[in-house]
Design an enzyme around this catalytic site. Structure first.
Site, PDB file in Angstrom:
ATOM      1  N   HIS A  66       1.066  -0.959  -0.119  1.00  0.00           N
ATOM      2  CA  HIS A  66       0.029   0.126  -0.154  1.00  0.00           C
ATOM      3  C   HIS A  66       1.013   1.390   0.125  1.00  0.00           C
ATOM      4  O   HIS A  66       1.857   1.059   0.328  1.00  0.00           O
ATOM      5  CB  HIS A  66      -0.747  -0.146   1.356  1.00  0.00           C
ATOM      6  CG  HIS A  66      -1.688   1.152   1.506  1.00  0.00           C
ATOM      7  ND1 HIS A  66      -1.755   1.907   2.735  1.00  0.00           N
ATOM      8  CD2 HIS A  66      -2.434   1.849   0.559  1.00  0.00           C
ATOM      9  CE1 HIS A  66      -2.744   2.611   2.427  1.00  0.00           C
ATOM     10  NE2 HIS A  66      -3.341   2.697   1.520  1.00  0.00           N
ATOM     11  N   ALA A  67       0.498   2.313  -0.465  1.00  0.00           N
ATOM     12  CA  ALA A  67       1.235   3.288  -0.455  1.00  0.00           C
ATOM     13  C   ALA A  67       2.373   3.565  -1.122  1.00  0.00           C
ATOM     14  O   ALA A  67       2.598   2.726  -2.114  1.00  0.00           O
ATOM     15  CB  ALA A  67       1.293   4.472   1.081  1.00  0.00           C
TER      16      ALA A  67
END
Lengths: 153, 117
Positions: free
Chosen positions: B15-16
């Site tokens: 994620h991110a």
């Protein structure tokens, strides 16, 4: 997903109005839909959290979609806002395509799983072309909500 | 076809920033790479998605300390898997400080050798 779509993405948080031309302003524009729906107790805090996440890396995920998101105690409950950009916004997405379907996810701090779960459920549904088409074709906030209500598991 | 199970080390999960590095790395290799969640938190289907698609990777919802299965097909498969494993095994290096945004420091700007006093 254990969320009621009416609760997560109420029609008050969906607009078919053309958003501002800039990504930053659109992020604030979507936040204001949630503010007007009385779910934000600290607008500045929420906006800063969204910008902070955006600085880390873009939330433009390609295929014409962007999903800015943040965990912030500026909101009272998990909330999604939606707008559609005819013009397309430069989200610096990896596939270099402008973003037309923009979702903003705000989740109170603490429920870290909620945050990822909403993001992944939404992304999963948006991988289907017919869902994206449905969102482009919808003519009302109710129509948008119906497409997503059907698509999100 | 090459496959590999890898544990996701970064705190943010897949994620991110780790996710965008992962997708970028997948795009840099000339082979077809797919990725599936193994210890699926939310996703029960475990269906592999295109590793070069940010939307696909985000859809997996893989968290910190969960595993993914990487599947590569093509000439550079092993290299690609090595590079992807490296991304997933690297904890995020500290807070990137207060510097405005992308301060990926250019490392030590090497001083010309002859210039020592």
């Amino acid at each position: 997903m254990d969320y009621d779509i009416d609760r997560l993405l109420p029609t008050a948080q969906i607009t078919l109005e053309e958003p501002p031309a800039e990504k930053d302003e659109t992020i604030a524009f979507l936040l204001d839909l949630v503010v007007e729906n009385d779910r934000v107790n600290d607008r500045e805090n929420a906006l800063e959290a969204l910008r902070e996440r955006e600085r880390e890396t873009t939330t433009g995920v390609g295929k014409g979609i962007a999903i800015p998101h943040a965990q912030t105690d500026g909101v009272s409950e998990p909330s999604v806002a939606f707008c559609r950009s005819e013009a397309g916004l430069d989200f610096d997405s990896m596939d270099e395509q402008p973003a037309h379907l923009i979702f903003e996810i705000l989740v109170p701090e603490g429920g870290s799983d909620d945050h990822l779960e909403i993001l992944s459920s939404l992304s999963r549904s948006l991988m289907h072309e017919e869902v994206r088409e449905g969102l482009y074709d919808a003519e009302s906030p109710e129509g948008i909500q119906a497409v997503l209500g059907e698509a999100i598991d | 076809m090459a496959e590999r199970l890898v544990r996701v080390v970064p705190e943010a999960g897949l994620h991110a920033r780790p996710a965008s590095e992962f997708v970028q790395t997948a795009n840099e290799h000339d082979c077809e790479i797919r990725v599936a969640a193994v210890d699926s938190g939310g996703n029960e289907e475990d269906e592999p998605v295109d590793a070069s698609s940010m939307l696909g990777v985000t859809s997996l919802g893989v968290g910190h300390d969960e595993r993914v299965k990487l599947i590569a097909e093509g000439e550079e498969s092993e290299d690609a898997l090595d590079a992807l494993e490296e991304v997933l095994s690297t904890p995020e290096n500290g807070d990137s400080g207060e510097c405005d945004g992308d301060s990926e420091s250019e490392g030590n700007t090497s001083k010309a050798n002859g210039e020592e006093e």
